[in-house]
Design an enzyme around this catalytic site. Structure first.
Site, PDB file in Angstrom:
ATOM      1  N   ASP A   1     -22.101  32.259  28.245  1.00  0.00           N
ATOM      2  CA  ASP A   1     -21.885  33.674  28.610  1.00  0.00           C
ATOM      3  C   ASP A   1     -20.545  34.229  28.124  1.00  0.00           C
ATOM      4  OD1 ASP A   1     -24.306  34.085  29.827  1.00  0.00           O
ATOM      5  OD2 ASP A   1     -23.589  33.622  31.850  1.00  0.00           O
TER       6      ASP A   1
ATOM      7  N   SER B   1     -35.414  36.727  26.952  1.00  0.00           N
ATOM      8  CA  SER B   1     -35.021  35.544  26.168  1.00  0.00           C
ATOM      9  C   SER B   1     -36.108  35.060  25.204  1.00  0.00           C
ATOM     10  CB  SER B   1     -34.584  34.410  27.099  1.00  0.00           C
ATOM     11  OG  SER B   1     -33.406  34.797  27.760  1.00  0.00           O
TER      12      SER B   1
ATOM     13  N   ARG C   1     -13.598  43.856  44.703  1.00  0.00           N
ATOM     14  CA  ARG C   1     -13.746  44.419  46.050  1.00  0.00           C
ATOM     15  C   ARG C   1     -13.018  43.534  47.053  1.00  0.00           C
ATOM     16  NH1 ARG C   1     -19.857  45.167  47.883  1.00  0.00           N
ATOM     17  NH2 ARG C   1     -19.783  42.936  47.488  1.00  0.00           N
TER      18      ARG C   1
ATOM     19  N   LYS D   1     -28.291  28.321  38.100  1.00  0.00           N
ATOM     20  CA  LYS D   1     -27.184  28.010  37.187  1.00  0.00           C
ATOM     21  C   LYS D   1     -26.202  26.978  37.753  1.00  0.00           C
ATOM     22  CE  LYS D   1     -26.828  32.256  34.487  1.00  0.00           C
ATOM     23  NZ  LYS D   1     -25.883  33.278  34.026  1.00  0.00           N
TER      24      LYS D   1
ATOM     25  N   ILE E   1     -21.322  45.090  31.380  1.00  0.00           N
ATOM     26  CA  ILE E   1     -22.312  44.043  31.076  1.00  0.00           C
ATOM     27  C   ILE E   1     -23.713  44.393  31.599  1.00  0.00           C
ATOM     28  CG2 ILE E   1     -20.526  42.248  31.002  1.00  0.00           C
ATOM     29  CD1 ILE E   1     -21.919  41.039  33.529  1.00  0.00           C
TER      30      ILE E   1
ATOM     31  N   THR F   1     -31.325  30.476  34.317  1.00  0.00           N
ATOM     32  CA  THR F   1     -30.837  31.734  34.875  1.00  0.00           C
ATOM     33  C   THR F   1     -30.941  31.697  36.394  1.00  0.00           C
ATOM     34  OG1 THR F   1     -30.924  34.137  34.689  1.00  0.00           O
ATOM     35  CG2 THR F   1     -33.039  32.985  34.527  1.00  0.00           C
TER      36      THR F   1
HETATM   37  P1  ATR Z   1     -22.499  37.236  38.929  1.00  0.00           P
HETATM   38  O1  ATR Z   1     -22.650  35.768  38.841  1.00  0.00           O
HETATM   39  O2  ATR Z   1     -23.647  38.014  38.346  1.00  0.00           O
HETATM   40  O3  ATR Z   1     -21.175  37.730  38.436  1.00  0.00           O
HETATM   41  P2  ATR Z   1     -21.748  37.150  41.722  1.00  0.00           P
HETATM   42  O4  ATR Z   1     -21.100  35.858  41.466  1.00  0.00           O
HETATM   43  O5  ATR Z   1     -22.598  37.316  42.929  1.00  0.00           O
HETATM   44  O6  ATR Z   1     -22.647  37.600  40.496  1.00  0.00           O
HETATM   45  O7  ATR Z   1     -20.588  38.267  41.735  1.00  0.00           O
HETATM   46  C1  ATR Z   1     -20.846  39.563  42.017  1.00  0.00           C
HETATM   47  C2  ATR Z   1     -19.586  40.416  41.751  1.00  0.00           C
HETATM   48  O8  ATR Z   1     -19.953  41.778  41.903  1.00  0.00           O
HETATM   49  C3  ATR Z   1     -18.470  40.173  42.739  1.00  0.00           C
HETATM   50  O9  ATR Z   1     -17.237  40.407  42.087  1.00  0.00           O
HETATM   51  C4  ATR Z   1     -18.742  41.240  43.802  1.00  0.00           C
HETATM   52  O10 ATR Z   1     -17.623  41.600  44.576  1.00  0.00           O
HETATM   53  P3  ATR Z   1     -17.227  40.752  45.894  1.00  0.00           P
HETATM   54  O11 ATR Z   1     -16.655  39.462  45.401  1.00  0.00           O
HETATM   55  O12 ATR Z   1     -16.215  41.581  46.612  1.00  0.00           O
HETATM   56  O13 ATR Z   1     -18.510  40.562  46.659  1.00  0.00           O
HETATM   57  C5  ATR Z   1     -19.148  42.371  42.902  1.00  0.00           C
HETATM   58  N1  ATR Z   1     -19.946  43.402  43.591  1.00  0.00           N
HETATM   59  C6  ATR Z   1     -21.243  43.343  43.924  1.00  0.00           C
HETATM   60  N2  ATR Z   1     -21.643  44.483  44.501  1.00  0.00           N
HETATM   61  C7  ATR Z   1     -20.556  45.293  44.554  1.00  0.00           C
HETATM   62  C8  ATR Z   1     -20.314  46.623  45.019  1.00  0.00           C
HETATM   63  N3  ATR Z   1     -21.284  47.355  45.557  1.00  0.00           N
HETATM   64  N4  ATR Z   1     -19.075  47.135  44.873  1.00  0.00           N
HETATM   65  C9  ATR Z   1     -18.094  46.412  44.320  1.00  0.00           C
HETATM   66  N5  ATR Z   1     -18.248  45.156  43.842  1.00  0.00           N
HETATM   67  C10 ATR Z   1     -19.461  44.606  43.965  1.00  0.00           C
END
Ligand code: ATR
Length: 290
Positions: A116, A30, A168, A80, A232, A76
């Site tokens: 974002d 940033s 997931r 947040k 992303i 960050t």
């Molecule tokens: P961010 O704010 O960066 O989006 P987050 O809110 O923690 O981070 O969300 C992480 C996302 O990545 C979720 O959709 C998570 O899936 P779950 O809701 O089922 O936990 C997904 N994610 C993280 N690791 C994963 C993996 N190994 N396989 C599939 N989905 C994953």
């Protein structure tokens, strides 16, 4: 630029003080991005890294931050959501998402924004302008976390309606859709089975990020002709997901461009100026590769 945006900003001819709070953030890009924006707009200012150790009292740190009289700051991980308690006002996107990545400090008030989703939309439409007219595109979002939320609301705000969220844990995708007509939730497996129907596929999780660069959230074995595949994740720049998409002749959209455009929108909120982006994409790629 709209009058609404104009009203939000600060005076010209002043030296702006900006910052970034988070932890750990010493390697953040940033300062580099906003340094470029200051130079390009000939605005005087500084952008400082303000690392806040999670072991410290966050409310004490926020008191100290207020005393610094910054003009604006970014937030960050992991603050947040935590910062919400210290804001005087919240814009619509941030309210929807429940998280803030940009604060405008004006007349003693802290106003929270989330740039974002809008930043993501700007980056996507800049690369694929014809999408602007294709509101009936069938769009798949992979993931249902904070980033997915921002992108989902920004897509809706831009008039896209046919949006599927695959996650997931499918319950989280259902919660996100929350009765939105024409949108639906599914499992990652179901998404993989129905890839041929999607015009745009957006990977919003951290899967595939270094040091797990070989991981892919789903396999891309069948894609619609002309599909756009977006990730992303920007470390590595060319993720396994994007590599596979390229090998299948899909169009790709890189994650680092979202980083640039969410910053552009934040800069605009703070200063009323929209920096020109020419060449920045390539320059940021070099930074990331270096
Ligand atoms: P961010 O704010 O960066 O989006 P987050 O809110 O923690 O981070 O969300 C992480 C996302 O990545 C979720 O959709 C998570 O899936 P779950 O809701 O089922 O936990 C997904 N994610 C993280 N690791 C994963 C993996 N190994 N396989 C599939 N989905 C994953």
């Amino acid at each position: 630029m709209s009058n609404r945006v104009k009203e939000k900003g600060l005076e010209k001819n002043m030296t702006y003080q900006f910052g970034l709070i988070g932890y750990p953030i010493t390697h953040s890009l940033s300062p580099w991005i906003h340094g470029n924006f200051l130079e390009r707009t000939s605005i005087k200012g500084n952008y400082e890294i303000i690392e806040i150790d999670p072991a410290l009292s966050f409310s004490d740190e926020m008191m100290k931050l207020k005393e610094r009289h910054l003009n604006g700051f970014n937030i960050t991980v992991p603050y947040k959501e935590k910062v919400l308690d210290y804001l005087d006002e919240l814009d619509e996107q941030a309210k929807h998402i429940g998280a803030v990545n940009t604060v405008l400090c004006k007349n003693g008030k802290w106003i929270g924004y989330n740039t974002d989703g809008i930043g993501y939309m700007r980056s996507l439409l800049q690369k694929y302008p014809t999408l602007t007219e294709k509101k009936s595109s069938n769009i798949l979002i992979l993931g249902a976390g904070g980033a997915a939320k921002g992108i989902f609301y920004a897509l809706l705000a831009n008039g896209y309606k046919q949006i599927t969220i695959a996650n997931r844990s499918v319950e989280k995708a259902k919660d996100l859709i929350d009765g939105e007509p024409n949108s639906m939730a599914m499992t990652l497996h179901e998404a993989q089975q129905s890839l041929l129907q999607f015009d745009v596929i957006i990977q919003t999780t951290s899967v595939g990020m270094k040091p797990h660069a070989d991981d892919m959230i789903i396999s891309l074995d069948a894609l619609k002709e002309g599909a756009i595949v977006s990730d992303i994740v920007y470390q590595p720049l060319l993720t396994s997901f994007l590599q596979k998409a390229l090998s299948m002749n899909a169009h790709i959209h890189y994650g680092h461009t979202m980083l640039l455009y969410q910053a552009q929108y934040a800069f605009e909120i703070w200063t009323n100026e929209r920096p020109i982006m020419d060449g920045l994409d390539e320059a940021l790629q070099k930074q990331l590769e270096g």
